[in-house]
Design a protein around this motif. Structure first.
Motif, PDB file in Angstrom:
ATOM      1  N   ASN A 311      72.360   5.069  50.496  1.00  0.00           N
ATOM      2  CA  ASN A 311      70.929   4.428  50.958  1.00  0.00           C
ATOM      3  C   ASN A 311      70.969   4.754  52.273  1.00  0.00           C
ATOM      4  O   ASN A 311      71.811   4.774  53.243  1.00  0.00           O
ATOM      5  N   ILE A 312      69.740   6.015  52.654  1.00  0.00           N
ATOM      6  CA  ILE A 312      69.916   6.484  54.005  1.00  0.00           C
ATOM      7  C   ILE A 312      68.818   5.657  54.855  1.00  0.00           C
ATOM      8  O   ILE A 312      67.711   5.115  54.441  1.00  0.00           O
ATOM      9  N   CYS A 313      69.028   5.789  56.243  1.00  0.00           N
ATOM     10  CA  CYS A 313      67.787   5.245  57.117  1.00  0.00           C
ATOM     11  C   CYS A 313      66.429   5.643  56.930  1.00  0.00           C
ATOM     12  O   CYS A 313      66.287   7.026  56.712  1.00  0.00           O
ATOM     13  N   GLY A 314      65.433   4.803  56.709  1.00  0.00           N
ATOM     14  CA  GLY A 314      64.027   5.202  56.392  1.00  0.00           C
ATOM     15  C   GLY A 314      63.149   4.159  56.087  1.00  0.00           C
ATOM     16  O   GLY A 314      63.830   3.017  55.690  1.00  0.00           O
ATOM     17  N   ASN A 315      61.928   4.618  56.292  1.00  0.00           N
ATOM     18  CA  ASN A 315      61.008   3.210  56.047  1.00  0.00           C
ATOM     19  C   ASN A 315      59.888   3.587  55.191  1.00  0.00           C
ATOM     20  O   ASN A 315      60.172   4.696  54.374  1.00  0.00           O
ATOM     21  N   GLU A 316      58.967   2.895  54.887  1.00  0.00           N
ATOM     22  CA  GLU A 316      57.845   2.919  53.913  1.00  0.00           C
ATOM     23  C   GLU A 316      57.207   4.502  54.204  1.00  0.00           C
ATOM     24  O   GLU A 316      56.825   5.157  53.364  1.00  0.00           O
ATOM     25  N   ASP A 317      57.229   4.855  55.387  1.00  0.00           N
ATOM     26  CA  ASP A 317      56.126   6.077  55.493  1.00  0.00           C
ATOM     27  C   ASP A 317      57.295   7.211  55.329  1.00  0.00           C
ATOM     28  O   ASP A 317      56.507   8.059  54.714  1.00  0.00           O
ATOM     29  N   LEU A 318      58.435   7.244  55.705  1.00  0.00           N
ATOM     30  CA  LEU A 318      59.271   8.108  55.169  1.00  0.00           C
ATOM     31  C   LEU A 318      59.179   8.388  53.579  1.00  0.00           C
ATOM     32  O   LEU A 318      59.329   9.731  52.797  1.00  0.00           O
ATOM     33  N   TYR A 319      59.339   7.302  52.897  1.00  0.00           N
ATOM     34  CA  TYR A 319      59.459   7.037  51.493  1.00  0.00           C
ATOM     35  C   TYR A 319      58.099   7.842  50.747  1.00  0.00           C
ATOM     36  O   TYR A 319      58.013   8.766  50.130  1.00  0.00           O
ATOM     37  N   GLN A 320      57.040   7.555  51.530  1.00  0.00           N
ATOM     38  CA  GLN A 320      55.850   8.113  51.207  1.00  0.00           C
ATOM     39  C   GLN A 320      55.473   9.570  51.532  1.00  0.00           C
ATOM     40  O   GLN A 320      54.986  10.336  50.646  1.00  0.00           O
ATOM     41  N   LYS A 321      56.274  10.075  52.576  1.00  0.00           N
ATOM     42  CA  LYS A 321      56.201  11.358  52.731  1.00  0.00           C
ATOM     43  C   LYS A 321      57.069  12.020  51.520  1.00  0.00           C
ATOM     44  O   LYS A 321      56.709  13.321  51.264  1.00  0.00           O
ATOM     45  N   LEU A 322      58.321  11.711  51.363  1.00  0.00           N
ATOM     46  CA  LEU A 322      58.915  12.331  50.291  1.00  0.00           C
ATOM     47  C   LEU A 322      58.358  12.337  49.122  1.00  0.00           C
ATOM     48  O   LEU A 322      58.289  13.372  48.325  1.00  0.00           O
ATOM     49  N   ARG A 323      57.543  11.173  48.767  1.00  0.00           N
ATOM     50  CA  ARG A 323      56.735  11.212  47.492  1.00  0.00           C
ATOM     51  C   ARG A 323      55.749  12.580  47.457  1.00  0.00           C
ATOM     52  O   ARG A 323      55.414  12.721  46.378  1.00  0.00           O
TER      53      ARG A 323
END
Length: 358
Positions: A311-323
Motif C-alpha cells: 500500500n503506497i502513498c497516493g490519492n485519488e488523483d494518482l490512482y486515476q493517473k495510473l488508470r
C-alpha cells in the motif's frame, strides 16, 4: 521454464497489478467453462449425474495442493459463507480475539453475534500484541487474515505454529483468501485449526468457489447445524450427521467448482515453488524501489517476511493517473494498493515506476 504470462490475454491490454482485488481468468479455465456450459446445454441432467465425482476430484485436488486429507476439506461458494457457517457451529458464550481493522468478512460476522470480542492492534508490534492479548484475555478463538487486505502485512506460519504450541486449546481460524496460491503451504503442519478462502484472487479460479480446511481436532469444538440433501451426496459424506456434509447442504455448481479444479491443475503444472520464487523476485524488487522513494512505512519493510501486496502513498488523483496509463490498482485505506502475482514481470513494474517517477 514456463511462460508465466501465457494464457492471460488481459496482460496484453493492461499493466495488471490488482490480483488482491480480483485474480485473472486463465484461458484454460475459460475453455473449461465454455465446454461445460455447452455440455449442460446439450445434456442437462445427464451432465449433473456426474456431479458427485467431479466434486470429489475438486476436494482431493485441494487437499493434495495444501496437504490436508480430503475428508477434512469442505467446499464452499465463498469465504463469507464458510465463516458464517463456522460461527453458527460454535456454542455461545465464547471469547474471540480479532485484529483491529482486519477484513470486514472476518470481523463483522464475529462482532454481529453474541461473542465476547477483544482486539490486537496491527502495528510494528503485531506479534507481541497478539501474544499479550492471548495471555491477558485468554480467548477461546483467534480469527485473522494471514495477509491483511489493505496493508499486505503477513503473519508468518512459523509464528502461528509457535502460538499453537504455546496455547494448544486456542482455536486458530485463518482467512487465506489473500494468501493461498502465493506460496507452498502445508496445512497439517501449520498449527492452524481452520483455514478458509475464496479462490477468485491468487488462485485465479473465478468467482463462486472456495474451501475450508479442518484439523481433525476441531470436530468436537464445532456443532454445525446446516443440513440438506447435499449433506449426504458424494464420497466422504456417507452418513447423516457427517461433519463435512454439514458445511455442504445443497447442490453445488459444477461450473464454478470445475473451474477451481482446472485452476489448481494449472498451479500444479507450474509448481507452487516456482510461483513462490517468481513472486519473491518481484516483491523484493518492488520493495527496494518503494522504500527508496519513501512510499511505504519503514516498519513494514523491516518485517521478517512481506507479502506481494503493497500500500503506497497516493490519492485519488494518482490512482486515476495510473488508470489512464493502463495500470490497474485499487484505492484501499489511505493509499494505493499494488499486488504482484507470478504472471507480472519487470516490465510491468518498470511501467509503474516510470509513472510514479521513482
Amino acid at each position: 521454464m514456463h511462460n508465466l504470462r501465457k494464457g492471460f490475454p488481459v496482460l496484453e491490454q493492461y499493466t495488471y497489478l490488482n490480483t488482491a482485488a480480483s485474480g485473472l481468468l486463465p484461458e484454460k479455465v475459460w475453455e473449461f467453462r465454455q465446454d461445460h456450459d455447452l455440455d449442460f446445454l446439450l445434456k442437462a441432467s445427464l451432465l449433473k449425474e456426474n456431479m458427485g465425482d467431479m466434486l470429489t476430484k475438486v476436494r482431493e485436488s485441494i487437499g493434495s495442493l495444501f496437504i490436508c486429507q480430503p475428508n477434512r476439506v469442505a467446499l464452499i461458494p465463498n469465504f463469507s459463507y464458510g465463516m458464517n457457517s463456522i460461527l453458527e457451529s460454535i456454542d455461545k458464550p465464547q471469547k474471540f480475539l480479532l485484529l483491529s481493522g482486519d477484513y470486514p468478512s472476518v470481523n463483522w460476522p464475529v462482532e454481529s453475534r453474541n461473542f465476547e470480542v477483544v482486539y490486537a492492534e496491527i502495528n510494528e508490534n503485531l506479534e507481541e500484541n497478539i501474544l499479550k492479548q492471548i495471555e491477558n484475555e485468554k480467548p477461546d478463538f483467534f480469527a485473522f487474515s494471514l495477509i491483511q487486505y489493505i496493508s499486505g502485512i503477513k503473519l508468518n506460519i512459523s509464528f502461528l505454529k509457535e502460538l499453537k504450541s504455546k496455547f494448544p486449546d486456542l482455536v486458530l481460524i485463518a482467512d487465506g483468501t489473500q494468501y493461498f496460491g502465493t506460496e507452498a503451504f502445508d496445512f497439517d503442519d501449520s498449527g492452524i485449526d481452520i483455514a478458509l478462502a475464496s479462490c477468485y484472487k491468487w488462485m485465479n479460479a473465478g468467482y463462486g468457489n472456495g474451501f475450508i480446511l479442518f484439523n481433525e481436532r476441531v470436530e468436537g469444538k464445532l456443532k454445525p447445524k446446516h443440513v440438506g440433501f447435499g449433506s449426504l451426496q458424494g464420497k466422504y459424506k456417507a452418513h447423516e450427521g457427517n461433519f463435512l456434509g454439514s458445511f455442504e447442504p445443497g447442490h453445488y455448481d459444477t461450473l464454478n467448482f470445475g473451474s477451481l479444479k482446472v485452476a489448481i491443475d494449472l498451479i500444479k503444472e507450474i509448481g507452487l515453488s516456482e510461483i513462490e520464487a517468481r513472486i519473491t523476485e518481484l516483491k523484493d524488487f518492488a520493495k527496494l524501489k518503494f522504500a527508496n522513494a519513501g512510499l511505504i512505512d519503514n516498519w513494514i519493510l523491516e518485517r521478517d517476511s512481506i507479502s506481494p501486496i503493497f500500500n503506497i502513498c497516493g490519492n485519488e488523483d494518482l490512482y486515476q493517473k495510473l488508470r489512464a496509463e493502463g495500470i490497474i490498482t485499487s484505492l484501499r485505506g489511505e493509499g494505493i494498493r499494488i499486488s504482484l502475482h507470478y504472471f507480472n514481470n519487470e516490465t510491468d513494474l518498470g511501467h509503474l515506476f516510470n509513472v510514479l517517477k521513482i
